[in-house]
Design a protein around this motif. Structure first.
Motif, PDB file in Angstrom:
ATOM      1  N   SER A 174      17.229  96.971 -85.462  1.00  0.00           N
ATOM      2  CA  SER A 174      16.536  95.694 -85.278  1.00  0.00           C
ATOM      3  C   SER A 174      15.113  95.946 -84.797  1.00  0.00           C
ATOM      4  CB  SER A 174      17.277  94.840 -84.253  1.00  0.00           C
ATOM      5  OG  SER A 174      17.100  95.387 -82.949  1.00  0.00           O
ATOM      6  N   GLY A 175      14.401  94.863 -84.511  1.00  0.00           N
ATOM      7  CA  GLY A 175      13.044  94.966 -84.006  1.00  0.00           C
ATOM      8  C   GLY A 175      12.940  95.695 -82.688  1.00  0.00           C
ATOM      9  N   ILE A 176      14.045  95.887 -81.994  1.00  0.00           N
ATOM     10  CA  ILE A 176      14.023  96.601 -80.716  1.00  0.00           C
ATOM     11  C   ILE A 176      13.466  98.013 -80.878  1.00  0.00           C
ATOM     12  CG2 ILE A 176      15.476  97.524 -78.851  1.00  0.00           C
ATOM     13  CD1 ILE A 176      17.268  95.106 -79.154  1.00  0.00           C
ATOM     14  N   ILE A 177      13.651  98.618 -82.054  1.00  0.00           N
ATOM     15  CA  ILE A 177      13.149  99.984 -82.235  1.00  0.00           C
ATOM     16  C   ILE A 177      11.622 100.050 -82.201  1.00  0.00           C
ATOM     17  CG2 ILE A 177      15.178 100.711 -83.560  1.00  0.00           C
ATOM     18  CD1 ILE A 177      13.341 100.696 -86.067  1.00  0.00           C
ATOM     19  N   THR A 178      10.954  98.893 -82.306  1.00  0.00           N
ATOM     20  CA  THR A 178       9.487  98.868 -82.249  1.00  0.00           C
ATOM     21  C   THR A 178       8.972  98.748 -80.826  1.00  0.00           C
ATOM     22  OG1 THR A 178       9.222  96.454 -82.420  1.00  0.00           O
ATOM     23  CG2 THR A 178       9.464  97.697 -84.493  1.00  0.00           C
ATOM     24  N   PHE A 179       9.854  98.469 -79.862  1.00  0.00           N
ATOM     25  CA  PHE A 179       9.429  98.254 -78.484  1.00  0.00           C
ATOM     26  C   PHE A 179       9.016  99.583 -77.831  1.00  0.00           C
ATOM     27  CE2 PHE A 179      12.478  94.357 -77.890  1.00  0.00           C
ATOM     28  CZ  PHE A 179      11.826  93.708 -78.924  1.00  0.00           C
ATOM     29  N   LYS A 180       8.003  99.544 -76.977  1.00  0.00           N
ATOM     30  CA  LYS A 180       7.503 100.767 -76.345  1.00  0.00           C
ATOM     31  C   LYS A 180       8.543 101.461 -75.475  1.00  0.00           C
ATOM     32  CE  LYS A 180       2.583  99.527 -76.226  1.00  0.00           C
ATOM     33  NZ  LYS A 180       1.404  99.269 -75.356  1.00  0.00           N
ATOM     34  N   ASN A 181       9.435 100.677 -74.865  1.00  0.00           N
ATOM     35  CA  ASN A 181      10.420 101.259 -73.953  1.00  0.00           C
ATOM     36  C   ASN A 181      11.717 101.660 -74.648  1.00  0.00           C
ATOM     37  OD1 ASN A 181      11.403  98.736 -74.516  1.00  0.00           O
ATOM     38  ND2 ASN A 181      11.789  98.143 -72.384  1.00  0.00           N
ATOM     39  N   SER A 182      11.697 101.747 -75.985  1.00  0.00           N
ATOM     40  CA  SER A 182      12.932 102.045 -76.723  1.00  0.00           C
ATOM     41  C   SER A 182      12.966 103.482 -77.240  1.00  0.00           C
ATOM     42  CB  SER A 182      13.080 101.078 -77.899  1.00  0.00           C
ATOM     43  OG  SER A 182      12.096 101.348 -78.894  1.00  0.00           O
ATOM     44  N   TYR A 205      15.729  85.740 -82.834  1.00  0.00           N
ATOM     45  CA  TYR A 205      15.594  86.528 -81.611  1.00  0.00           C
ATOM     46  C   TYR A 205      14.962  87.886 -81.917  1.00  0.00           C
ATOM     47  CZ  TYR A 205      19.149  82.999 -80.870  1.00  0.00           C
ATOM     48  OH  TYR A 205      19.827  81.808 -80.855  1.00  0.00           O
ATOM     49  N   LEU A 206      14.499  88.571 -80.860  1.00  0.00           N
ATOM     50  CA  LEU A 206      14.085  89.974 -80.907  1.00  0.00           C
ATOM     51  C   LEU A 206      12.998  90.278 -81.932  1.00  0.00           C
ATOM     52  CD1 LEU A 206      17.636  91.622 -80.652  1.00  0.00           C
ATOM     53  CD2 LEU A 206      16.008  91.187 -78.796  1.00  0.00           C
ATOM     54  N   ALA A 207      11.956  89.475 -81.930  1.00  0.00           N
ATOM     55  CA  ALA A 207      10.843  89.722 -82.856  1.00  0.00           C
ATOM     56  C   ALA A 207      10.235  91.100 -82.586  1.00  0.00           C
ATOM     57  CB  ALA A 207       9.784  88.646 -82.708  1.00  0.00           C
ATOM     58  N   PRO A 208       9.951  91.835 -83.648  1.00  0.00           N
ATOM     59  CA  PRO A 208       9.370  93.174 -83.478  1.00  0.00           C
ATOM     60  C   PRO A 208       7.897  93.121 -83.104  1.00  0.00           C
ATOM     61  CG  PRO A 208       9.504  92.628 -85.802  1.00  0.00           C
ATOM     62  CD  PRO A 208      10.161  91.493 -85.066  1.00  0.00           C
ATOM     63  N   VAL A 209       7.402  94.222 -82.535  1.00  0.00           N
ATOM     64  CA  VAL A 209       5.969  94.389 -82.368  1.00  0.00           C
ATOM     65  C   VAL A 209       5.353  94.387 -83.781  1.00  0.00           C
ATOM     66  CG1 VAL A 209       4.199  96.007 -81.586  1.00  0.00           C
ATOM     67  CG2 VAL A 209       6.339  95.742 -80.257  1.00  0.00           C
ATOM     68  N   PRO A 210       4.269  93.644 -84.029  1.00  0.00           N
ATOM     69  CA  PRO A 210       3.331  93.022 -83.078  1.00  0.00           C
ATOM     70  C   PRO A 210       3.628  91.569 -82.759  1.00  0.00           C
ATOM     71  CG  PRO A 210       2.416  92.913 -85.276  1.00  0.00           C
ATOM     72  CD  PRO A 210       3.746  93.604 -85.415  1.00  0.00           C
ATOM     73  N   THR A 224       9.879  96.306 -88.826  1.00  0.00           N
ATOM     74  CA  THR A 224      10.972  97.214 -88.476  1.00  0.00           C
ATOM     75  C   THR A 224      11.076  98.336 -89.501  1.00  0.00           C
ATOM     76  OG1 THR A 224      12.160  95.402 -87.395  1.00  0.00           O
ATOM     77  CG2 THR A 224      13.454  97.340 -88.013  1.00  0.00           C
ATOM     78  N   ALA A 225      10.885  97.996 -90.758  1.00  0.00           N
ATOM     79  CA  ALA A 225      10.919  99.018 -91.810  1.00  0.00           C
ATOM     80  C   ALA A 225       9.807 100.045 -91.601  1.00  0.00           C
ATOM     81  CB  ALA A 225      10.778  98.363 -93.178  1.00  0.00           C
ATOM     82  N   THR A 226       8.634  99.577 -91.223  1.00  0.00           N
ATOM     83  CA  THR A 226       7.507 100.483 -90.973  1.00  0.00           C
ATOM     84  C   THR A 226       7.827 101.445 -89.836  1.00  0.00           C
ATOM     85  OG1 THR A 226       5.911  98.841 -91.749  1.00  0.00           O
ATOM     86  CG2 THR A 226       5.068 100.586 -90.324  1.00  0.00           C
ATOM     87  N   LYS A 227       8.395 100.918 -88.747  1.00  0.00           N
ATOM     88  CA  LYS A 227       8.724 101.768 -87.595  1.00  0.00           C
ATOM     89  C   LYS A 227       9.856 102.730 -87.933  1.00  0.00           C
ATOM     90  CE  LYS A 227       8.283 103.132 -83.359  1.00  0.00           C
ATOM     91  NZ  LYS A 227       7.036 103.781 -82.868  1.00  0.00           N
TER      92      LYS A 227
END
Length: 253
Positions: A174-182, A205-210, A224-227
């Motif tokens: 999910s978008g969580i993989i884009t978070f800095k603390n993940s 829910y859980l919108a990815p960065v940015p 999410t695909a990019t990350k």
């Protein structure tokens, strides 16, 4: 590209579905799987899947709803047989983060969903939070039943992932993989076999960065695909192709 887990029956998506679908198609999404969390949710989903051929649905009770709602495996089986566009069971599972008082009902509900999956050979979509040992122990008790398992919005430990791989599980990023603390989660997805990974938004829910902090929508899966491509160190086109193939293999073979 496929969003393997979204909630189109939740606002603000529900009241803006035509634009949500249009933006999804514009970024190359082929399928949306909208996930049931309650009986009321399922009734909405049965209507939503008629809006566009790209939309599919599931039937299930979220663990947070299991204190008030319980459905039998037979009920699930019956409803699956009535609609070919309902292709998954869930989301179900265990969530002991907020309240342990409904633990027994969560476990009972989870097992009913698993039994339905065994009877139908339809994939089961699992939510697991603060319940790694219990989730694995229950799934492992059915290890000879060839369950089709999808760990939704996987945020578990690498150890948990390794154990689930022994059950031939799939894992959704999910978008969580884009978070800095993940960083730990990113390392887990770096470790996971490429043929066991799907992508999802869990929108709204859980919108990815940015877009973190905003209401999420399926078209944001592109971030999410990019990350994920960065984590796996392969071209984004390959991420899209493989996760799409993995989804189709799990749900349509």
């Amino acid at each position: 590209m496929i969003d393997s887990h979204c909630h189109l029956d939740h606002e603000p998506l529900l009241s803006n579905l035509s634009n949500i679908i249009k933006r999804s198609k514009n970024i190359g999404i082929e399928k949306l799987l909208t996930i049931s969390t309650s009986l009321e949710s399922f009734e909405k989903i049965k209507k939503i899947i008629k809006l566009d051929e790209m939309i599919y649905g599931t039937i299930g009770i979220h663990p947070h709803e299991s204190d008030n709602q319980q459905i039998t495996s037979d009920f699930i089986v019956e409803n699956l047989s009535q609609n070919t566009r309902i292709i998954g069971i869930g989301e179900t599972g265990l969530d002991f983060f907020y309240n342990n008082s409904i633990k027994d009902k969560q476990i009972s509900s989870f097992k009913n969903h698993i039994e339905a999956s065994i009877k139908t050979n339809v994939p089961i979509i699992i939510h697991s939070r603060n319940a790694e040992d219990e989730t694995f122990d229950i799934l492992n008790s059915y290890k000879d039943k060839n369950l089709k398992i999808l760990m939704h919005c996987f945020t578990g430990s690498k150890k948990f992932a390794e154990k689930l791989l022994s059950l031939n599980s799939y894992f959704s990023a999910s978008g969580i993989i884009t978070f800095k603390n993940s960083t730990d989660l990113q390392e887990t997805f770096k470790f996971l076999p490429f043929d066991k990974i799907l992508m999802e938004t869990d929108s709204p829910y859980l919108a990815p960065v940015p877009n973190r902090g905003k209401k999420n929508e399926p078209s944001f899966i592109d971030f999410t695909a990019t990350k994920l491509a960065e984590i796996k160190d392969i071209p984004k086109t390959e991420i899209i192709k493989t996760t799409t193939n993995n989804f189709n293999k799990l749900f349509f073979s």
